[in-house]
Write an enzyme that holds these catalytic residues in place. Structure first.
Site, PDB file in Angstrom:
ATOM      1  N   TYR A  11      -1.463   3.058   4.380  1.00 11.22           N
ATOM      2  CA  TYR A  11      -1.255   3.125   2.935  1.00 11.22           C
ATOM      3  C   TYR A  11      -2.496   2.688   2.154  1.00 11.22           C
ATOM      4  CZ  TYR A  11       0.637   1.690  -1.637  1.00 11.22           C
ATOM      5  OH  TYR A  11       0.847   1.512  -2.978  1.00 11.22           O
ATOM      6  N   PHE A  73      -7.889  -2.749   7.777  1.00 10.79           N
ATOM      7  CA  PHE A  73      -6.584  -2.588   7.133  1.00 10.79           C
ATOM      8  C   PHE A  73      -5.487  -2.346   8.182  1.00 10.79           C
ATOM      9  CE2 PHE A  73      -9.748  -0.959   4.111  1.00 10.79           C
ATOM     10  CZ  PHE A  73      -9.414  -1.660   2.960  1.00 10.79           C
ATOM     11  N   ALA A  75      -3.444  -4.335  10.127  1.00 15.21           N
ATOM     12  CA  ALA A  75      -2.469  -5.353  10.539  1.00 15.21           C
ATOM     13  C   ALA A  75      -1.043  -4.823  10.438  1.00 15.21           C
ATOM     14  CB  ALA A  75      -2.604  -6.594   9.661  1.00 15.21           C
ATOM     15  N   TYR A 141       3.566 -13.571  10.082  1.00 17.92           N
ATOM     16  CA  TYR A 141       2.664 -12.616   9.447  1.00 17.92           C
ATOM     17  C   TYR A 141       1.559 -13.347   8.680  1.00 17.92           C
ATOM     18  CZ  TYR A 141       0.854  -9.529   5.827  1.00 17.92           C
ATOM     19  OH  TYR A 141       0.019  -8.855   4.965  1.00 17.92           O
ATOM     20  N   HIS A 189       8.870  -1.913   0.320  1.00 19.26           N
ATOM     21  CA  HIS A 189       8.307  -2.196  -0.995  1.00 19.26           C
ATOM     22  C   HIS A 189       9.263  -1.790  -2.105  1.00 19.26           C
ATOM     23  CE1 HIS A 189       3.845  -2.283   0.513  1.00 19.26           C
ATOM     24  NE2 HIS A 189       4.592  -3.241   1.018  1.00 19.26           N
ATOM     25  N   LEU A 190       9.298  -2.613  -3.133  1.00 19.84           N
ATOM     26  CA  LEU A 190      10.326  -2.453  -4.165  1.00 19.84           C
ATOM     27  C   LEU A 190      10.212  -1.143  -4.929  1.00 19.84           C
ATOM     28  CD1 LEU A 190      12.733  -3.621  -5.692  1.00 19.84           C
ATOM     29  CD2 LEU A 190      11.113  -4.789  -7.211  1.00 19.84           C
ATOM     30  N   PHE A 208      18.283  -9.289  -5.086  1.00 20.33           N
ATOM     31  CA  PHE A 208      18.614 -10.484  -4.318  1.00 20.33           C
ATOM     32  C   PHE A 208      18.323 -11.734  -5.159  1.00 20.33           C
ATOM     33  CE2 PHE A 208      17.747  -7.243  -1.105  1.00 20.33           C
ATOM     34  CZ  PHE A 208      18.904  -7.330  -0.326  1.00 20.33           C
ATOM     35  N   ARG A 282      17.818 -14.243  -1.108  1.00 21.09           N
ATOM     36  CA  ARG A 282      17.373 -14.221   0.282  1.00 21.09           C
ATOM     37  C   ARG A 282      16.664 -15.530   0.600  1.00 21.09           C
ATOM     38  NH1 ARG A 282      14.275  -8.470   0.385  1.00 21.09           N
ATOM     39  NH2 ARG A 282      13.188  -9.579  -1.289  1.00 21.09           N
TER      40      ARG A 282
END
Length: 331
Positions: A11, A73, A75, A141, A189-190, A208, A282
């Protein structure tokens, strides 16, 4: 400059490839397509389907292509998965990255730009978040990204590696022409999730937590356009001429938006109503996270072009409208 973009079919990497070309650089892409898409990269560009941890193959690419700088990029970046499968994250994000860095040392390539994350800070002591905040990740992460930052510091001292690490917040949006954008599996992703709910690809979007200490009770996050992120990475190239240079930058707009504001922006841009379901908080979601990017602005001359959530959503909607099924290249 000849630049190896590791994860260049992903992305953020694919957007950076296009920004590199616009800035007059020559990108070479390395991506094993675990999450990236071959169709996200122009077919005429040099492309290597190789794992970043394959030290010998990466060394050969660096030498054969006369690479001058490497951008990382590649990961794995699903926070929840990092909790349930930490070994997967340590192997790719730390061990494989170390092999990449060793290949760079072998090939005498000493300039590196690293895609890090605000997750290295964990729950911040104060807002907005500056580069000097204590780093205390709360998930594997974030820890793996911090581990790589520390490796880079050590290599800088030991071997003169020059690097810039960018800790960014919520990458969002798509190219303005609608040709490349977000196509994750699974999508977390939102903004794309809300767009999917708007067009009926999802039954609804869940909020949430609606009782946070924020203006509308929902979480605040700092959404920064993917092209703005890419331009910052490229702006750092000139900072890497000095051997052993170490640079850390937070990247965000500094103006957070709530979950409800994102939903409202999607409704405004698409003209469609988004079905919403309110749910419990959450665990581990901080009420607010947003950046202080003054350092990047002062040292790199970086300014965001997409300075409102509506502008960001407009690009995401253009991508979705042009490619409603994404790249359609999954096996």
């Amino acid at each position: 400059m000849k630049v190896l973009v590791v994860g260049g079919a992903g992305y953020i990497g694919s957007h950076c490839v296009r920004q590199l070309i616009a800035a007059g650089h020559d990108p070479v892409i390395l991506d094993n397509l675990a999450y990236g898409h071959r169709k996200a990269v122009a077919p005429e560009l040099p492309f290597y389907d190789v794992n970043l941890g394959d030290r010998e193959k990466v060394k050969a690419i660096l030498e054969d292509e006369a690479i001058e700088l490497v951008m990382h990029f590649a990961a794995f970046c699903y926070v929840g998965e990092s909790v349930t499968e930490p070994v997967k994250y340590y192997e790719n994000n730390v061990v494989a990255t170390l092999r990449l860095l060793e290949a760079m040392m072998d090939a005498n390539v000493t300039k590196f730009v690293f895609s890090s994350t605000c997750a290295t800070f964990g729950v911040p002591d104060r807002l907005p978040m500056t580069e000097d905040l204590p780093q205390a990740p709360i998930n594997p992460y974030g820890q793996t990204k911090l581990d790589v930052e520390n490796i880079l510091k050590s290599l800088s001292h030991a071997h003169g590696l020059s690097f810039a690490a960018f800790r960014y917040f919520n990458a969002a949006g798509a190219s303005e022409d609608g040709l490349i954008g977000e196509d994750h599996d699974p999508e977390t992703h939102l903004i794309p999730l809300v767009i999917d709910a708007a067009v009926g690809k999802r039954e609804n979007i869940k909020i949430f937590g609606t009782d946070y200490d924020t203006p509308d009770g929902t979480c605040l996050r700092d959404y920064v356009h993917v092209d703005d992120l890419s331009r910052a990475h490229i702006a750092a190239f000139d900072k890497l001429d000095q051997p052993g240079a170490q640079h850390f930058y937070n990247l965000g707009t500094g103006t957070p938006n709530s979950v409800r504001e994102v939903i409202q922006a999607v409704e405004k841009v698409t003209g469609k109503k988004v079905p919403v379901v309110e749910a419990e908080r959450r665990p581990g979601d901080p009420p607010a996270l947003y950046a202080d990017s003054k350092k990047a602005k002062a040292e790199l001359g970086w300014e965001v072009k997409f300075d409102t959530i509506e502008k960001i959503v407009e690009t995401a909607w253009a991508w979705h409208s042009a490619k409603p099924e994404g790249y359609q290249d999954r096996g």
